[in-house]
Structure formats: C-alpha cells, structure tokens
Write an enzyme that holds these catalytic residues in place. Structure first.
Site, PDB file in Angstrom:
ATOM      1  N   ASP A   1       5.211  18.632  -3.964  1.00 24.47           N
ATOM      2  CA  ASP A   1       5.012  17.555  -3.397  1.00 24.47           C
ATOM      3  C   ASP A   1       5.349  16.159  -4.426  1.00 24.47           C
ATOM      4  O   ASP A   1       4.552  15.958  -5.562  1.00 24.47           O
ATOM      5  CB  ASP A   1       3.557  17.115  -3.105  1.00 24.47           C
ATOM      6  CG  ASP A   1       3.190  15.707  -2.304  1.00 24.47           C
ATOM      7  OD1 ASP A   1       4.125  14.963  -1.718  1.00 24.47           O
ATOM      8  OD2 ASP A   1       2.135  15.183  -2.886  1.00 24.47           O
TER       9      ASP A   1
ATOM     10  N   TYR B   1       0.827  -1.109   0.049  1.00 24.53           N
ATOM     11  CA  TYR B   1      -0.135   0.015  -0.110  1.00 24.53           C
ATOM     12  C   TYR B   1       0.907   1.190  -0.148  1.00 24.53           C
ATOM     13  O   TYR B   1       0.776   2.254  -0.868  1.00 24.53           O
ATOM     14  CB  TYR B   1      -1.047  -0.042   1.143  1.00 24.53           C
ATOM     15  CG  TYR B   1      -1.783   1.269   1.228  1.00 24.53           C
ATOM     16  CD1 TYR B   1      -2.770   1.442   0.307  1.00 24.53           C
ATOM     17  CD2 TYR B   1      -1.259   2.333   2.090  1.00 24.53           C
ATOM     18  CE1 TYR B   1      -3.475   2.678   0.513  1.00 24.53           C
ATOM     19  CE2 TYR B   1      -2.080   3.410   2.472  1.00 24.53           C
ATOM     20  CZ  TYR B   1      -3.232   3.519   1.395  1.00 24.53           C
ATOM     21  OH  TYR B   1      -3.762   4.953   1.649  1.00 24.53           O
TER      22      TYR B   1
ATOM     23  N   ARG C   1      13.860  13.092  -1.680  1.00 25.65           N
ATOM     24  CA  ARG C   1      14.516  12.408  -1.156  1.00 25.65           C
ATOM     25  C   ARG C   1      15.731  12.802  -0.457  1.00 25.65           C
ATOM     26  O   ARG C   1      16.450  12.051   0.651  1.00 25.65           O
ATOM     27  CB  ARG C   1      14.965  11.086  -1.778  1.00 25.65           C
ATOM     28  CG  ARG C   1      13.635  10.210  -2.480  1.00 25.65           C
ATOM     29  CD  ARG C   1      12.912   9.687  -1.404  1.00 25.65           C
ATOM     30  NE  ARG C   1      11.783   8.817  -1.994  1.00 25.65           N
ATOM     31  CZ  ARG C   1      10.560   9.376  -2.203  1.00 25.65           C
ATOM     32  NH1 ARG C   1      10.333  10.537  -2.041  1.00 25.65           N
ATOM     33  NH2 ARG C   1       9.463   8.616  -2.672  1.00 25.65           N
TER      34      ARG C   1
ATOM     35  N   ALA D   1      -2.536   8.366   4.141  1.00 20.93           N
ATOM     36  CA  ALA D   1      -3.838   7.648   5.084  1.00 20.93           C
ATOM     37  C   ALA D   1      -3.480   6.515   5.725  1.00 20.93           C
ATOM     38  O   ALA D   1      -2.214   5.860   5.338  1.00 20.93           O
ATOM     39  CB  ALA D   1      -4.789   7.298   3.870  1.00 20.93           C
TER      40      ALA D   1
ATOM     41  N   SER E   1      -4.199  13.595   7.122  1.00 21.22           N
ATOM     42  CA  SER E   1      -4.947  12.933   5.998  1.00 21.22           C
ATOM     43  C   SER E   1      -6.459  12.951   6.412  1.00 21.22           C
ATOM     44  O   SER E   1      -6.902  12.535   7.448  1.00 21.22           O
ATOM     45  CB  SER E   1      -4.795  11.509   5.595  1.00 21.22           C
ATOM     46  OG  SER E   1      -5.382  11.027   4.605  1.00 21.22           O
TER      47      SER E   1
ATOM     48  N   HIS F   1       0.114  13.050  -7.048  1.00 17.35           N
ATOM     49  CA  HIS F   1      -0.376  12.150  -6.129  1.00 17.35           C
ATOM     50  C   HIS F   1       0.425  11.108  -5.804  1.00 17.35           C
ATOM     51  O   HIS F   1       0.026   9.854  -5.634  1.00 17.35           O
ATOM     52  CB  HIS F   1      -1.864  11.753  -6.757  1.00 17.35           C
ATOM     53  CG  HIS F   1      -2.902  11.427  -5.509  1.00 17.35           C
ATOM     54  ND1 HIS F   1      -3.750  12.052  -4.949  1.00 17.35           N
ATOM     55  CD2 HIS F   1      -3.026  10.017  -5.017  1.00 17.35           C
ATOM     56  CE1 HIS F   1      -4.535  11.808  -4.051  1.00 17.35           C
ATOM     57  NE2 HIS F   1      -3.972  10.597  -3.895  1.00 17.35           N
TER      58      HIS F   1
ATOM     59  N   ARG G   1      -3.719   0.317  -9.418  1.00 19.28           N
ATOM     60  CA  ARG G   1      -2.560  -0.121  -8.730  1.00 19.28           C
ATOM     61  C   ARG G   1      -2.331  -1.398  -8.441  1.00 19.28           C
ATOM     62  O   ARG G   1      -2.847  -2.400  -7.563  1.00 19.28           O
ATOM     63  CB  ARG G   1      -2.610   0.530  -7.264  1.00 19.28           C
ATOM     64  CG  ARG G   1      -2.891   2.241  -7.093  1.00 19.28           C
ATOM     65  CD  ARG G   1      -3.152   2.685  -5.894  1.00 19.28           C
ATOM     66  NE  ARG G   1      -3.552   3.921  -5.796  1.00 19.28           N
ATOM     67  CZ  ARG G   1      -4.403   4.636  -4.810  1.00 19.28           C
ATOM     68  NH1 ARG G   1      -4.367   4.158  -3.831  1.00 19.28           N
ATOM     69  NH2 ARG G   1      -4.565   5.924  -5.211  1.00 19.28           N
TER      70      ARG G   1
ATOM     71  N   TYR H   1     -10.958  15.504   1.094  1.00 17.60           N
ATOM     72  CA  TYR H   1     -11.432  14.989  -0.399  1.00 17.60           C
ATOM     73  C   TYR H   1     -12.751  15.582  -0.535  1.00 17.60           C
ATOM     74  O   TYR H   1     -13.588  15.646   0.590  1.00 17.60           O
ATOM     75  CB  TYR H   1     -11.437  13.526  -0.238  1.00 17.60           C
ATOM     76  CG  TYR H   1     -10.044  12.833  -0.420  1.00 17.60           C
ATOM     77  CD1 TYR H   1      -9.473  12.929  -1.884  1.00 17.60           C
ATOM     78  CD2 TYR H   1      -9.293  12.274   0.309  1.00 17.60           C
ATOM     79  CE1 TYR H   1      -8.291  12.417  -2.208  1.00 17.60           C
ATOM     80  CE2 TYR H   1      -8.133  11.891   0.185  1.00 17.60           C
ATOM     81  CZ  TYR H   1      -7.522  12.048  -1.158  1.00 17.60           C
ATOM     82  OH  TYR H   1      -6.368  11.338  -1.283  1.00 17.60           O
TER      83      TYR H   1
END
Length: 371
Positions: free
Chosen positions: A297, A36, A301, A91, A118, A266, A176, A141
């Site tokens: 966003d 995930y 790193r 999330a 979130s 995203h 995904r 959202y």
C-alpha cells in the site's frame, strides 16, 4: 472561500490516467477536505517519494510469448479475485462525495474488487454491507473500550465482513502541516459512525516544561505484540496486519498468527523520514518466503507500478488517494473508472513483459544493471 463544484455527470475524455483526476477532484472538494486527503507528514517529502519509488525500477520486456488463457485472477485468504488491485481504507469519505463510502462500495462491487472499509468510515457498516456484494474487509484500530470493540466485531461478522485489517503503524498521529495550515476540522454531519459508542478516555495533556508525549502517559494505551497476539487469537476472522516496514516485524506478525501483512507507511502520513513500501518490499518478501500473503500500500499510480510491486514480492496492492480523486470527481463512476484504468494498464504491462499469469511475474522480470 470557494464553493466546491458538484460531481461530474460523465467522465471527461481527457482523463486517461489516475493523476488526470487531480484538478477535477480538487475543484469538487472544500479546501479543508483537499488538505486532509492530499496531505502527508511534516514537509511531505515522503509523500513525493512514495509516488517516485516505482520509477527506480525498469521492467524487462519479453517478446513472442504464448498468451492463450491469459488472466489476472488470484486467490487470497480462501477467496478468488479478478485482479490484484484492492481499495485501501480511507477515512471520512463523505468529505469527498455526499455518498461517501457508499459510493465507493458500489464501485467496488461493480468492479469485483475488495473494499477495505475504514474504522473511521462516515457511513455505517450495515448500509455498506447491503450495498457491496462480494468480499468485504474492515480496517481496525486498537481500542481500549473492549465492550464497544466486541460489539463492532460482532456486527462485522453478522454483516459478512470476511477479514480484519489491523492497522498498527500509528500509535500517535504524525505532524501534518498541510492540515494544520488549513485548520482542518470535520464539518457537521461527518463523523466516524462506527466509533460513536466507543468510550475513549480524554488524552493526557502535558504540563508546561513536561515531555509533550512521553511525559503525558499517552503511549501507555498503545498496544504491543502480546496484545496483538491475543486479538488475533480471539478474532473470529482472519487478521491482516497493516503497517509493516521492517522484516523483523514481518517475522513477528507470522509468529503471532497474522493471516497476511500489508507493507505500508500509512500513505506517508505518520513518519516523514520512513522508507517507502517499494524500498523494503523485496527484503520483507525474502523474510516471509511466501508463508503468508503480502500486500503493498502506497505510491501506486500506474498499472506498471502494480506489476513492479508483484515482481518484488507482493500478492496484491492497495490504492487509496487514486480512488478518492475519482470519488470526489465523479462518485461511483469515478472510482470504477480509476480501477478500470489501472487494471487496463496492468494487463498491458503484463503483455509487454511476456507474463500471461500473475505467477509469472517474478523478480527476474525487472532489469538490473548488476546482471
């Protein structure tokens, strides 16, 4: 199926950069949780490109500069911050650590950096607000249940939330593959606690031979710009629109009253063939022309990545997966350590580039072969 290890009690000496946390984090997550948090859309090529995007830029060093009074402070939306690295909304953080978002909030408070909670947080907002001293933002959202949305917004104001980060780039979920192969399901005891009383109508199901998305009427509930304008008008808090990749959408965000925007794809979890935030940042910054703040966003790193983002026009950056790796490995100490490493790398980069303040980080700090 392997049993995840318990969180570390101290940070190992061989963790000296963000990606050093990866094996420690993976060993402390279930296989489903790892899928995930680390997965991206489709074949995940954009996921790799997000991280590789800063590598196409070179910072042009300067020497013998004056660093008296050097600092990394900035002001955004009327608030002062110590450095321009914030925690993005992620999330279901209890998948990564038993304390979940509460551990992240503790680290954010200790490091004096904003944590964007979130809307799919696995810890309730009242608990987080009590835990996290200092500025707090809430991701949002679009919800069709107006009454429940208003209750949540009222609660956000009551507990001291200072900005809403409205995510607009996922009217549908991306494909995904990694999550599908892992057969990802939320385990018992982990859910989106802020949305428990939201009435969400059942998703339309396409019939055999029918268009799977357009024929089902699913997108009829997705918001459009006029609805976003009304939300911004009615919201008692500043609204930052997250998920902008096109300069025309940045212009519309300004026209409709956004306090700021987040240039983001995203986390490469929606459309696998979109551009990276780094690729489009400069053209969006040119369009915005400093009328509102821009945050970036995706793909951060190293501290040098933060420097490049600011040189391309961002006011600050958000990190997501990096702090989740720290959270999974070592709880709040891991999150704080990730922030500390990135801030240290960023300040070292500033010093070697001859920049004593954030306003000195400009496009001409980057090398270009066309010069």
């Amino acid at each position: 199926m392997r049993e995840p290890l318990p969180p570390l009690s101290q940070i190992p000496a061989d963790i000296v950069a963000v990606n050093d946390y990866l094996p420690y984090a993976q060993a402390r997550m279930s296989e489903q949780a790892w899928a995930y948090f680390t997965g991206g859309a489709a074949d995940e090529r954009l996921l790799a490109q997000n991280e590789q995007a800063p590598h196409f830029y070179q910072i042009w060093p300067r020497v013998l500069r004056d660093f008296s009074g050097a600092h990394t402070q900035l002001t955004l939306f009327g608030q002062d911050y110590a450095f321009p690295i914030f925690l993005a909304p992620v999330a279901y953080q209890r998948l990564a650590h038993p304390a979940g978002e509460q551990a992240t909030a503790l680290a954010a408070a200790a490091m004096q950096t904003p944590f964007v909670v979130s809307m799919q947080s696995s810890v309730d907002l009242t608990t987080l607000a009590a835990q996290a001293a200092g500025p707090r933002w809430l991701q949002w959202y679009w919800q069709t249940d107006k009454a429940a949305s208003q209750r949540l917004l009222d609660l956000a104001v009551q507990v001291g939330i200072e900005a809403i980060v409205l995510t607009v780039d996922a009217p549908v979920s991306g494909i995904r593959n990694r999550e599908q192969r892992a057969q990802f399901r939320l385990p018992a005891g982990v859910d989106a606690v802020l949305l428990r009383d939201v009435n969400r109508p059942a998703e339309p199901v396409a019939q055999a031979g029918q268009s799977p998305l357009f024929g089902s009427g699913f997108l009829s509930k997705a918001p459009t710009w006029p609805q976003i304008q009304q939300f911004i008008h009615d919201c008692p808090l500043p609204v930052i629109i997250k998920g902008i990749l096109h300069p025309e959408d940045a212009e519309k965000a300004i026209a409709y009253g956004a306090a700021g925007i987040v240039v983001s794809n995203h986390g490469a979890r929606v459309l696998d063939v979109a551009p990276t935030p780094f690729q489009v940042l400069s053209v969006i910054a040119k369009t915005v022309n400093k009328r509102i703040p821009i945050l970036l966003d995706g793909g951060i790193r190293r501290g040098s990545d933060v420097f490049i983002a600011l040189a391309l026009g961002a006011s600050a950056v958000l990190i997501g997966r990096p702090y989740i790796y720290g959270l999974a490995a070592a709880g709040p100490a891991g999150v704080a350590h990730v922030l500390h490493m990135l801030r240290t790398e960023f300040e070292v980069t500033m010093a070697l580039a001859g920049c004593a303040r954030l306003d000195q980080i400009q496009p001409d700090c980057l090398w270009s072969s066309s010069r």
